[in-house]
Design a protein around this motif. Structure first.
Motif, PDB file in Angstrom:
ATOM      1  N   GLY A   1       0.957  -1.156  -0.040  1.00  0.00           N
ATOM      2  CA  GLY A   1       0.058   0.008   0.044  1.00  0.00           C
ATOM      3  C   GLY A   1       0.849   1.405  -0.173  1.00  0.00           C
ATOM      4  N   VAL A   2       0.233   2.475  -0.258  1.00  0.00           N
ATOM      5  CA  VAL A   2       0.964   3.705  -0.366  1.00  0.00           C
ATOM      6  C   VAL A   2      -0.206   4.558   0.324  1.00  0.00           C
ATOM      7  CG1 VAL A   2       2.064   3.578  -2.386  1.00  0.00           C
ATOM      8  CG2 VAL A   2      -0.280   4.492  -2.372  1.00  0.00           C
ATOM      9  N   SER A   3       0.333   5.432   1.334  1.00  0.00           N
ATOM     10  CA  SER A   3      -0.510   6.243   2.206  1.00  0.00           C
ATOM     11  C   SER A   3       0.050   7.622   2.551  1.00  0.00           C
ATOM     12  CB  SER A   3      -0.771   5.558   3.380  1.00  0.00           C
ATOM     13  OG  SER A   3       0.270   5.583   4.217  1.00  0.00           O
TER      14      SER A   3
ATOM     15  N   PRO B   1       0.173 -14.429  -3.319  1.00  0.00           N
ATOM     16  CA  PRO B   1       0.904 -13.572  -4.224  1.00  0.00           C
ATOM     17  C   PRO B   1       1.596 -12.790  -3.124  1.00  0.00           C
ATOM     18  CG  PRO B   1      -1.352 -12.850  -4.021  1.00  0.00           C
ATOM     19  CD  PRO B   1      -1.476 -14.094  -3.792  1.00  0.00           C
ATOM     20  N   GLN B   2       3.011 -12.636  -3.400  1.00  0.00           N
ATOM     21  CA  GLN B   2       3.966 -12.107  -2.494  1.00  0.00           C
ATOM     22  C   GLN B   2       3.737 -10.563  -2.515  1.00  0.00           C
ATOM     23  OE1 GLN B   2       5.710 -13.872  -0.172  1.00  0.00           O
ATOM     24  NE2 GLN B   2       4.257 -15.319  -1.036  1.00  0.00           N
ATOM     25  N   PRO B   3       4.141  -9.816  -1.588  1.00  0.00           N
ATOM     26  CA  PRO B   3       3.963  -8.365  -1.708  1.00  0.00           C
ATOM     27  C   PRO B   3       4.642  -7.615  -2.826  1.00  0.00           C
ATOM     28  CG  PRO B   3       4.592  -8.996   0.490  1.00  0.00           C
ATOM     29  CD  PRO B   3       4.563 -10.016  -0.363  1.00  0.00           C
ATOM     30  N   GLU B   4       5.647  -8.086  -3.266  1.00  0.00           N
ATOM     31  CA  GLU B   4       6.438  -7.622  -4.624  1.00  0.00           C
ATOM     32  C   GLU B   4       5.634  -7.908  -5.612  1.00  0.00           C
ATOM     33  OE1 GLU B   4      10.582  -7.432  -6.912  1.00  0.00           O
ATOM     34  OE2 GLU B   4      10.317  -8.358  -5.064  1.00  0.00           O
ATOM     35  N   GLN B   5       4.983  -9.036  -5.834  1.00  0.00           N
ATOM     36  CA  GLN B   5       3.860  -9.344  -6.930  1.00  0.00           C
ATOM     37  C   GLN B   5       2.678  -8.387  -7.041  1.00  0.00           C
ATOM     38  OE1 GLN B   5       3.683 -13.561  -5.803  1.00  0.00           O
ATOM     39  NE2 GLN B   5       4.404 -14.051  -7.952  1.00  0.00           N
ATOM     40  N   LEU B   6       2.206  -8.056  -5.719  1.00  0.00           N
ATOM     41  CA  LEU B   6       1.173  -7.209  -5.610  1.00  0.00           C
ATOM     42  C   LEU B   6       1.428  -5.800  -6.122  1.00  0.00           C
ATOM     43  CD1 LEU B   6      -0.522  -8.642  -2.300  1.00  0.00           C
ATOM     44  CD2 LEU B   6      -1.246  -8.779  -4.571  1.00  0.00           C
ATOM     45  N   GLY B   7       2.533  -5.371  -5.555  1.00  0.00           N
ATOM     46  CA  GLY B   7       3.371  -3.956  -6.063  1.00  0.00           C
ATOM     47  C   GLY B   7       3.400  -3.951  -7.340  1.00  0.00           C
TER      48      GLY B   7
ATOM     49  N   ASP C   1      10.015   2.303  -3.257  1.00  0.00           N
ATOM     50  CA  ASP C   1      10.498   3.032  -1.919  1.00  0.00           C
ATOM     51  C   ASP C   1       9.310   3.748  -1.229  1.00  0.00           C
ATOM     52  OD1 ASP C   1      13.160   2.189  -2.509  1.00  0.00           O
ATOM     53  OD2 ASP C   1      13.609   4.085  -3.349  1.00  0.00           O
ATOM     54  N   GLN C   2       8.508   3.863  -2.011  1.00  0.00           N
ATOM     55  CA  GLN C   2       7.285   4.646  -1.121  1.00  0.00           C
ATOM     56  C   GLN C   2       5.861   3.538  -0.868  1.00  0.00           C
ATOM     57  OE1 GLN C   2       8.469   6.404  -4.316  1.00  0.00           O
ATOM     58  NE2 GLN C   2       9.781   7.583  -2.692  1.00  0.00           N
ATOM     59  N   ILE C   3       6.404   2.249  -1.159  1.00  0.00           N
ATOM     60  CA  ILE C   3       5.275   1.414  -1.218  1.00  0.00           C
ATOM     61  C   ILE C   3       5.527   0.372   0.309  1.00  0.00           C
ATOM     62  CG2 ILE C   3       4.366  -0.770  -2.224  1.00  0.00           C
ATOM     63  CD1 ILE C   3       4.231   0.353  -4.752  1.00  0.00           C
ATOM     64  N   THR C   4       4.539   0.532   0.975  1.00  0.00           N
ATOM     65  CA  THR C   4       4.576  -0.549   2.332  1.00  0.00           C
ATOM     66  C   THR C   4       4.163  -1.972   1.788  1.00  0.00           C
ATOM     67  OG1 THR C   4       4.006   1.414   3.701  1.00  0.00           O
ATOM     68  CG2 THR C   4       3.793  -0.766   4.693  1.00  0.00           C
TER      69      THR C   4
ATOM     70  N   ASN D   1       1.204 -11.513   6.551  1.00  0.00           N
ATOM     71  CA  ASN D   1       1.100 -12.252   7.800  1.00  0.00           C
ATOM     72  C   ASN D   1       0.428 -11.492   9.015  1.00  0.00           C
ATOM     73  OD1 ASN D   1       1.289 -14.734   6.367  1.00  0.00           O
ATOM     74  ND2 ASN D   1       3.282 -14.847   6.977  1.00  0.00           N
ATOM     75  N   GLU D   2       1.188 -11.643  10.035  1.00  0.00           N
ATOM     76  CA  GLU D   2       0.563 -10.850  11.213  1.00  0.00           C
ATOM     77  C   GLU D   2       0.695  -9.450  11.025  1.00  0.00           C
ATOM     78  OE1 GLU D   2       1.898 -10.497  15.900  1.00  0.00           O
ATOM     79  OE2 GLU D   2       2.360 -12.408  14.912  1.00  0.00           O
ATOM     80  N   LEU D   3       1.569  -8.979  10.410  1.00  0.00           N
ATOM     81  CA  LEU D   3       1.740  -7.594  10.339  1.00  0.00           C
ATOM     82  C   LEU D   3       0.866  -6.824   9.384  1.00  0.00           C
ATOM     83  CD1 LEU D   3       5.844  -7.104  10.099  1.00  0.00           C
ATOM     84  CD2 LEU D   3       4.177  -6.675  12.100  1.00  0.00           C
ATOM     85  N   ALA D   4       0.437  -7.848   8.425  1.00  0.00           N
ATOM     86  CA  ALA D   4      -0.652  -7.365   7.350  1.00  0.00           C
ATOM     87  C   ALA D   4      -1.883  -7.208   8.099  1.00  0.00           C
ATOM     88  CB  ALA D   4      -0.621  -8.390   6.164  1.00  0.00           C
TER      89      ALA D   4
END
Length: 426
Positions: free
Chosen positions: A7-9, A66-72, A88-91, A95-98
């Motif tokens: 995500g971006v925020s 899908p892994q975070p990089e694939q989603l990004g 660099d601007q994408i969080t 798992n637990e942190l998500a």
């Protein structure tokens, strides 16, 4: 259950990048369908607001997630942008942190204005849109349902949502609401039709205001605002007459000097009955001469007065923050424990079923041979008991270890290893 989120925020991403990666409602549906074709066994939800764009994915099998990089990369490709330029601007969370991040967002603890009520409805809308497109099912349901529970607990058990920290919200919900018991029978005048005036108008409507007049030097703008909020637009030349009729006056213009002098307002007062009037001067510089506050039955509050209340409320919110975070973490642990129980319960059941099937086949083969040699019923019963004990003793150590590590970070990997070692499919 396995989770990914990108995500971006407003926290770390410039507005120009957020705008570039934002999705319209139609684009959200299209994006989820495309993502579903790429990852057919994953569930996805896409949240896009003015301050954030976040894509959540969940799967019962880690390999199918899908892994975070694939989603990004997917988000960047959808908007014809190179992922390298925005990475660099994408969080990126897993798992637990998500899941924790989802709970923080729904509770408005991650918002630009902490405690804003709008974000929860936006989270719900994003989930419902995913459901309507069949990209969200049981995994997303459990997570987003728990996110709503977290948001309600934070709202009900802390003061974060009750402490307003924007000037327009304080003006209406604390100052004006303390002054008036109700708004539906009051004559209200809004001077100025800019951003501050629009926000104040929203709070007035929510508080029950029915009779609102809007004056602005740009008559077209005041007419547009009046139509949007079912109010009445009056020409600037009728300022004095409108003030004379009003119980509550809110001024938000960008004038460089006061637009209402003491003499002008005193003349207006002479035209109305002796009812008290509340003036909320939210303009900087001030729209009303400060001497007006000295008139009897006139209660004048400036933006400085309101800012003091905002600052006090902000301090109160900050004091409530640890309490709100504890609620998030409590509910997160409950959610993870329930997820572990569901995941391990299915795997353990399938493992036992698999063991029972093998045991039954081997016992039947052995009994058939031994019966040909005169095996009696008592011996057959003893063999069955022995096979049961053997299976239970073989399964006891791995299952006991799994139970002992139910709350650890290794539980998911242990469960995955068990599935692989015994070739248990979901």
């Amino acid at each position: 259950m396995h989770w990914s989120m990108v995500g971006v925020s407003h926290h770390r991403t410039p507005l120009e990048i957020r705008e570039k990666l934002a999705f319209s409602k139609a684009q959200v549906s299209d994006a989820l369908q495309r993502l579903g074709q790429q990852f057919p066994e994953a569930e996805t939800v896409l949240l896009s607001t003015c301050n954030r764009v976040e894509l959540y994915a969940a799967a019962s099998d880690r390999v199918k997630l899908p892994q975070p990089e694939q989603l990004g990369n997917f988000i960047a490709d959808f908007h014809h942008t190179d992922f390298v330029h925005v990475s660099d601007q994408i969080t990126q969370l897993q798992n637990e942190l998500a899941v924790r991040h989802l709970f923080m967002v729904a509770s408005s603890l991650d918002s630009m204005i902490v405690g804003e009520a709008q974000i929860l409805s936006q989270v719900k809308e994003a989930y419902e849109l995913a459901c309507s497109g069949d990209t969200a099912a049981s995994l997303m349901h459990r997570a987003f349902q728990r996110a709503t529970v977290v948001a309600r607990r934070v709202a009900n058990e802390t003061e974060i949502h009750r402490r307003r920290i924007s000037v327009p919200s304080v003006a209406v919900s604390e100052i004006a609401s303390d002054f008036f018991e109700r708004f539906d029978d009051k004559q209200i005048l809004l001077i100025g039709a800019g951003e501050m005036g629009t926000e104040t108008l929203r709070y007035l409507i929510d508080a029950g205001a029915k009779s609102i007049q809007i004056l602005n030097r740009n008559a077209e703008r005041s007419a547009e605002l009046a139509q949007q909020f079912n109010a009445m637009s009056r020409p600037w030349s009728e300022l004095d007459a409108s003030m004379a009729q009003s119980d509550l006056i809110i001024s938000t213009t960008s004038a460089s000097q006061p637009i209402v002098s003491l003499e002008q307002f005193r003349a207006c007062r002479a035209k109305r009955s002796a009812r008290a009037v509340l003036i909320l001067d939210l303009a900087v510089p001030r729209d009303f001469d400060s001497a007006i506050a000295e008139l009897s039955d006139v209660y004048l509050f400036t933006v400085d007065d309101l800012q003091q209340v905002c600052d006090k409320n902000l301090q109160a919110r900050q004091q409530e923050w640890p309490r709100a975070e504890r609620i998030v973490d409590q509910e997160l642990q409950k959610f993870l424990s329930e997820s572990v129980h569901r995941n391990s319960g299915v795997t353990i059941r399938k493992l036992r079923e698999q063991a029972e099937l093998v045991k039954g086949q081997e016992l039947e083969r052995l009994v058939s041979k031994l019966k040909a040699r005169g095996l009696d019923s008592q011996a057959e019963k003893e063999l069955s008991i022995a096979f049961d004990r053997l299976v239970n003793k073989l399964l006891h150590p791995p299952l006991q270890t799994l139970r002992e590590h139910a709350d650890s970070n290794h539980h998911a990997s242990m469960l995955d290893a068990l599935r692989r070692l015994f070739r248990i499919s979901d």
